[in-house]
Scaffold this motif. Structure first.
Motif, PDB file in Angstrom:
ATOM      1  N   GLU A  27       0.823  -1.204   0.000  1.00  0.00           N
ATOM      2  CA  GLU A  27       0.000   0.000   0.000  1.00  0.00           C
ATOM      3  C   GLU A  27       0.862   1.260   0.000  1.00  0.00           C
ATOM      4  N   ARG A  28       1.960   1.213   0.728  1.00  0.00           N
ATOM      5  CA  ARG A  28       2.863   2.379   0.744  1.00  0.00           C
ATOM      6  C   ARG A  28       3.467   2.621  -0.640  1.00  0.00           C
ATOM      7  N   ARG A  29       3.866   1.534  -1.315  1.00  0.00           N
ATOM      8  CA  ARG A  29       4.431   1.670  -2.666  1.00  0.00           C
ATOM      9  C   ARG A  29       3.382   2.193  -3.647  1.00  0.00           C
ATOM     10  N   GLN A  30       2.144   1.722  -3.533  1.00  0.00           N
ATOM     11  CA  GLN A  30       1.088   2.210  -4.425  1.00  0.00           C
ATOM     12  C   GLN A  30       0.865   3.709  -4.214  1.00  0.00           C
ATOM     13  N   THR A  31       0.851   4.127  -2.963  1.00  0.00           N
ATOM     14  CA  THR A  31       0.684   5.551  -2.677  1.00  0.00           C
ATOM     15  C   THR A  31       1.873   6.343  -3.219  1.00  0.00           C
ATOM     16  N   ALA A  32       3.080   5.811  -3.062  1.00  0.00           N
ATOM     17  CA  ALA A  32       4.271   6.482  -3.592  1.00  0.00           C
ATOM     18  C   ALA A  32       4.198   6.586  -5.111  1.00  0.00           C
ATOM     19  N   ASP A  33       3.690   5.546  -5.783  1.00  0.00           N
ATOM     20  CA  ASP A  33       3.528   5.600  -7.238  1.00  0.00           C
ATOM     21  C   ASP A  33       2.518   6.666  -7.636  1.00  0.00           C
ATOM     22  N   GLN A  34       1.429   6.765  -6.893  1.00  0.00           N
ATOM     23  CA  GLN A  34       0.429   7.793  -7.186  1.00  0.00           C
ATOM     24  C   GLN A  34       1.009   9.190  -6.988  1.00  0.00           C
ATOM     25  N   LEU A  35       1.793   9.354  -5.953  1.00  0.00           N
ATOM     26  CA  LEU A  35       2.428  10.653  -5.714  1.00  0.00           C
ATOM     27  C   LEU A  35       3.428  10.971  -6.821  1.00  0.00           C
ATOM     28  N   GLY A  36       4.164   9.974  -7.264  1.00  0.00           N
ATOM     29  CA  GLY A  36       5.110  10.176  -8.359  1.00  0.00           C
ATOM     30  C   GLY A  36       4.406  10.580  -9.646  1.00  0.00           C
ATOM     31  N   ARG A  46       5.280  14.512   1.233  1.00  0.00           N
ATOM     32  CA  ARG A  46       4.239  13.480   1.193  1.00  0.00           C
ATOM     33  C   ARG A  46       4.838  12.081   1.060  1.00  0.00           C
ATOM     34  N   LEU A  47       5.923  11.961   0.313  1.00  0.00           N
ATOM     35  CA  LEU A  47       6.555  10.653   0.145  1.00  0.00           C
ATOM     36  C   LEU A  47       7.114  10.149   1.471  1.00  0.00           C
ATOM     37  N   GLN A  48       7.752  11.024   2.218  1.00  0.00           N
ATOM     38  CA  GLN A  48       8.244  10.632   3.545  1.00  0.00           C
ATOM     39  C   GLN A  48       7.092  10.234   4.457  1.00  0.00           C
ATOM     40  N   ALA A  49       6.003  10.974   4.387  1.00  0.00           N
ATOM     41  CA  ALA A  49       4.836  10.648   5.209  1.00  0.00           C
ATOM     42  C   ALA A  49       4.222   9.320   4.784  1.00  0.00           C
ATOM     43  N   ALA A  50       4.276   9.018   3.489  1.00  0.00           N
ATOM     44  CA  ALA A  50       3.712   7.753   3.002  1.00  0.00           C
ATOM     45  C   ALA A  50       4.484   6.565   3.565  1.00  0.00           C
ATOM     46  N   PHE A  51       5.794   6.658   3.575  1.00  0.00           N
ATOM     47  CA  PHE A  51       6.582   5.532   4.077  1.00  0.00           C
ATOM     48  C   PHE A  51       6.612   5.474   5.602  1.00  0.00           C
ATOM     49  N   ALA A  60       3.709   6.123   7.277  1.00  0.00           N
ATOM     50  CA  ALA A  60       2.311   5.891   7.656  1.00  0.00           C
ATOM     51  C   ALA A  60       2.133   4.502   8.254  1.00  0.00           C
ATOM     52  N   HIS A  61       1.234   4.426   9.241  1.00  0.00           N
ATOM     53  CA  HIS A  61       0.937   3.155   9.889  1.00  0.00           C
ATOM     54  C   HIS A  61      -0.399   2.581   9.450  1.00  0.00           C
ATOM     55  N   THR A  62      -1.325   3.423   9.005  1.00  0.00           N
ATOM     56  CA  THR A  62      -2.653   2.942   8.625  1.00  0.00           C
ATOM     57  C   THR A  62      -2.980   3.351   7.196  1.00  0.00           C
ATOM     58  N   THR A  63      -3.946   2.639   6.623  1.00  0.00           N
ATOM     59  CA  THR A  63      -4.369   2.973   5.258  1.00  0.00           C
ATOM     60  C   THR A  63      -5.097   4.320   5.220  1.00  0.00           C
ATOM     61  N   ALA A  64      -5.709   4.712   6.325  1.00  0.00           N
ATOM     62  CA  ALA A  64      -6.372   6.019   6.371  1.00  0.00           C
ATOM     63  C   ALA A  64      -5.350   7.140   6.216  1.00  0.00           C
ATOM     64  N   GLU A  65      -4.189   6.984   6.817  1.00  0.00           N
ATOM     65  CA  GLU A  65      -3.130   7.999   6.664  1.00  0.00           C
ATOM     66  C   GLU A  65      -2.691   8.073   5.203  1.00  0.00           C
ATOM     67  N   LEU A  66      -2.595   6.935   4.549  1.00  0.00           N
ATOM     68  CA  LEU A  66      -2.186   6.924   3.141  1.00  0.00           C
ATOM     69  C   LEU A  66      -3.251   7.577   2.262  1.00  0.00           C
ATOM     70  N   ARG A  67      -4.520   7.296   2.533  1.00  0.00           N
ATOM     71  CA  ARG A  67      -5.601   7.910   1.750  1.00  0.00           C
ATOM     72  C   ARG A  67      -5.597   9.427   1.907  1.00  0.00           C
ATOM     73  N   GLN A  68      -5.275   9.908   3.091  1.00  0.00           N
ATOM     74  CA  GLN A  68      -5.232  11.364   3.314  1.00  0.00           C
ATOM     75  C   GLN A  68      -4.150  12.027   2.460  1.00  0.00           C
ATOM     76  N   LEU A  69      -3.063  11.320   2.201  1.00  0.00           N
ATOM     77  CA  LEU A  69      -1.952  11.894   1.424  1.00  0.00           C
ATOM     78  C   LEU A  69      -2.317  12.150  -0.030  1.00  0.00           C
ATOM     79  N   VAL A  70      -3.272  11.376  -0.554  1.00  0.00           N
ATOM     80  CA  VAL A  70      -3.651  11.526  -1.963  1.00  0.00           C
ATOM     81  C   VAL A  70      -5.092  11.993  -2.124  1.00  0.00           C
ATOM     82  N   ALA A  71      -5.726  12.386  -1.039  1.00  0.00           N
ATOM     83  CA  ALA A  71      -7.148  12.756  -1.083  1.00  0.00           C
ATOM     84  C   ALA A  71      -7.411  13.972  -1.958  1.00  0.00           C
ATOM     85  N   ASP A  72      -6.505  14.924  -2.014  1.00  0.00           N
ATOM     86  CA  ASP A  72      -6.739  16.139  -2.787  1.00  0.00           C
ATOM     87  C   ASP A  72      -6.241  16.045  -4.230  1.00  0.00           C
ATOM     88  N   LEU A  73      -5.731  14.886  -4.624  1.00  0.00           N
ATOM     89  CA  LEU A  73      -5.207  14.710  -5.978  1.00  0.00           C
ATOM     90  C   LEU A  73      -6.272  14.086  -6.870  1.00  0.00           C
TER      91      LEU A  73
END
Length: 153
Positions: A15-24, A40-45, A47-60
């Protein structure tokens, strides 16, 4: 009556890698600046929960983060054509050298067996084997639902 609150779901490496790919992708398409991307990339790696990861890409606009956008496809096409031109230039240089050696040996030793045909044919097969797939891979845009031959390699 209120709905029960679901416990937070832990995020895994996938999930962290998927979020990092989306950010990239967002960075590549200009939705993020480099400083914000790094934060955001540092925060993605971290993150402890999927909710934290969703917040990182919520506005994209994730629906618009396309992997096969036309500019990227055009750049890949141009790079593939340049590689074929470079391969052809190397082949032609080899042909000139081989023919020069053959002519020099023929004039000095009188041996006129046309041995350059073998390296010319062998390397020519390699050039054709490089040029044809490149030409047909980018000849027409892929249809929806079909396999793009350029993506297989």
């Amino acid at each position: 009556m209120t709905a029960p609150i679901a416990p937070p779901v832990r995020a895994g490496d996938r999930e962290r890698r998927q979020t990092a790919d989306q950010l990239g992708s967002a960075l590549a398409q200009g939705y993020l600046e480099m400083a914000e991307y790094e934060t955001r990339l540092q925060a993605a790696f971290a993150a402890h929960t999927t909710a934290e990861l969703r917040q990182l890409v919520a506005d994209l606009p994730l629906a618009q983060l396309r992997r096969n956008d036309p500019r990227r496809r055009g750049a890949r096409r141009a790079a593939a054509r340049k590689a074929v031109r470079m391969h052809l230039a190397g082949y032609l240089a080899m042909v000139v050298i081989v023919l020069t050696v053959w002519l020099a040996v023929g004039l000095t030793a009188g041996a006129w067996y046309f041995w350059p045909i073998w390296p010319i044919l062998g390397a020519g097969i390699g050039v054709v084997g490089h040029a044809l797939p490149t030409r047909f891979a980018f000849a027409c845009p892929p249809r929806q639902g079909s396999i793009n031959p350029a993506r297989i390699a």
